[in-house]
Motif scaffolding. Structure first.
Motif, mmCIF file in Angstrom:
data_model
loop_
_atom_site.group_PDB
_atom_site.id
_atom_site.type_symbol
_atom_site.label_atom_id
_atom_site.label_comp_id
_atom_site.label_asym_id
_atom_site.label_seq_id
_atom_site.Cartn_x
_atom_site.Cartn_y
_atom_site.Cartn_z
ATOM 1 N N GLY A 10 0.619 -1.117 -0.177
ATOM 2 C CA GLY A 10 -0.052 0.094 0.025
ATOM 3 C C GLY A 10 0.924 1.221 0.080
ATOM 4 O O GLY A 10 0.465 2.155 0.714
ATOM 5 N N ALA A 11 2.027 1.212 -0.776
ATOM 6 C CA ALA A 11 2.963 2.391 -0.853
ATOM 7 C C ALA A 11 2.283 3.339 -1.690
ATOM 8 O O ALA A 11 2.735 4.491 -1.511
ATOM 9 C CB ALA A 11 4.344 1.943 -1.211
ATOM 10 N N THR A 12 1.412 3.185 -2.443
ATOM 11 C CA THR A 12 0.887 4.192 -3.469
ATOM 12 C C THR A 12 -0.730 4.350 -3.310
ATOM 13 O O THR A 12 -1.116 3.490 -2.689
ATOM 14 C CB THR A 12 1.253 3.812 -4.808
ATOM 15 N N ASP A 13 -1.072 5.261 -4.079
ATOM 16 C CA ASP A 13 -2.681 5.376 -4.088
ATOM 17 C C ASP A 13 -3.059 5.028 -5.307
ATOM 18 O O ASP A 13 -4.162 5.706 -5.761
ATOM 19 C CB ASP A 13 -3.159 6.627 -3.588
ATOM 20 N N ALA A 14 -2.631 4.165 -5.864
ATOM 21 C CA ALA A 14 -2.987 3.682 -7.425
ATOM 22 C C ALA A 14 -4.367 3.218 -7.531
ATOM 23 O O ALA A 14 -5.010 3.438 -8.279
ATOM 24 C CB ALA A 14 -2.149 2.485 -7.807
ATOM 25 N N SER A 15 -5.183 2.433 -6.299
ATOM 26 C CA SER A 15 -6.509 2.307 -6.442
ATOM 27 C C SER A 15 -7.379 3.345 -6.636
ATOM 28 O O SER A 15 -8.251 3.396 -7.243
ATOM 29 C CB SER A 15 -6.321 1.042 -5.339
ATOM 30 N N ASP A 16 -6.954 4.356 -5.759
ATOM 31 C CA ASP A 16 -7.719 5.600 -5.804
ATOM 32 C C ASP A 16 -7.553 6.118 -7.161
ATOM 33 O O ASP A 16 -8.623 6.904 -7.596
ATOM 34 C CB ASP A 16 -7.281 6.646 -4.669
ATOM 35 N N ARG A 17 -6.477 6.320 -7.716
ATOM 36 C CA ARG A 17 -6.344 6.840 -9.102
ATOM 37 C C ARG A 17 -6.896 6.259 -9.961
ATOM 38 O O ARG A 17 -7.541 6.904 -11.187
ATOM 39 C CB ARG A 17 -4.766 6.917 -9.474
ATOM 40 N N LEU A 18 -6.896 4.696 -10.196
ATOM 41 C CA LEU A 18 -7.652 4.156 -11.170
ATOM 42 C C LEU A 18 -9.306 4.518 -10.962
ATOM 43 O O LEU A 18 -9.932 4.643 -11.705
ATOM 44 C CB LEU A 18 -7.541 2.514 -10.816
#
Length: 286
Positions: free
Chosen positions: A190-198
């Motif tokens: 969970g080092a990035t907010d990739a899910s939120d960006r998607l």
């Protein structure tokens, strides 16, 4: 670090160690407090490289980039190691000097970094390109064997995320969505907010599901019949009785029967302020 602290008297080493532990424990959740502990350690043992490095990271976490850079440079002088080179370059970015970060990306020190350090340097260089408005150059900078590899390494999620973010900034939305997805696949911590960006790209909105029950409670009480209210009052009385101290209850019954953390010695680190021509040459090398 333990070996470095052994050079200090035992009591002092223990005190410094305690402060460094607090820096490590708090740097993510409370960077300002971590910074305060780092200053204490720095006052106690400014000649210890590990202390200078910890102070640098604490200052970096609080966006005190000039101070962080000075501490990292001091640690580098003490140890001769180049492992702090990427974060030093990122401090230059934080100080609004992306051209210096790019110059550092072309220095021989980069070749001495391990794979993780080289990837970090690539991320910093791409960020510096973006700082200068060179989006396509940033995208090209991130295109590397490490990005193309299917193997997941500690840096993979961040590298893919940076690439996706650069693509999105350049208006290449479909490619950005693909790489945010790949970043999410690699991001086990969970080092990035990739899910939120998607989700943002897909037009998904998250609504707070918390319900304020205060108004509902008032309406519900108004709707209660007389018997229901009586039952509620009796329940509340029962709860009050359960909460009462037995000794106090007995006494009341008897009564009723009767009555009713800079080290100033360090030299200023030699800056990268060469001539404009030298800076341009290093920029071209990046």
């Amino acid at each position: 670090m333990r070996q470095e602290l052994l050079s200090l008297p035992k009591g002092l080493a223990e005190e410094v160690s305690k402060n460094l532990v607090m820096v490590a424990r708090l740097i993510d959740e409370d960077p300002e407090q971590a910074y305060a502990y780092s200053r204490i350690a720095l006052r106690l043992a400014s000649r210890v490289a590990a202390v200078r490095e910890a102070a640098g990271f604490a200052a970096y976490a609080t966006q005190k980039y000039s101070e962080a850079l000075a501490e990292f440079r001091a640690a580098k002088r003490m140890t001769g190691s180049v492992e702090l080179w990427p974060v030093m370059a990122d401090c230059e970015r934080g100080l609004g000097r992306p051209e210096r970060a790019l110059a550092m990306a072309g220095e021989p020190e980069v070749q001495k970094l391990d794979k993780a350090g080289q990837v970090e340097m690539r991320l910093v260089a791409a960020g510096a390109r973006r700082d200068q408005g060179q989006l396509e150059a940033a995208i090209v900078t991130l295109q590397s064997p490490e990005l193309a590899s299917s193997a997941v390494q500690p840096w993979t999620a961040r590298l893919r995320y940076a690439y996706a973010d650069a693509l999105l900034a350049a208006g290449r939305e479909d490619e950005a969505r693909e790489w945010f997805g790949k970043a999410l696949e690699a991001d086990k911590e969970g080092a990035t907010d990739a899910s939120d960006r998607l989700a943002e790209l897909d037009g998904v909105e998250f609504v707070d599901a918390a319900i304020d029950l205060s108004d509902d409670d008032e309406v519900g009480n108004d709707d209660l019949g007389e018997d229901d209210r009586d039952e509620d009052i009796e329940d509340e009385d029962d709860e009050d009785i359960e909460d009462e101290d037995p000794a106090e209850v007995a006494a009341a019954e008897r009564a009723t029967d009767v009555t009713e953390y800079y080290d100033e010695d360090d030299e200023e680190y030699e800056s990268l302020e060469q001539s404009a021509a030298d800076a341009d040459v290093r920029g071209d090398k990046a």
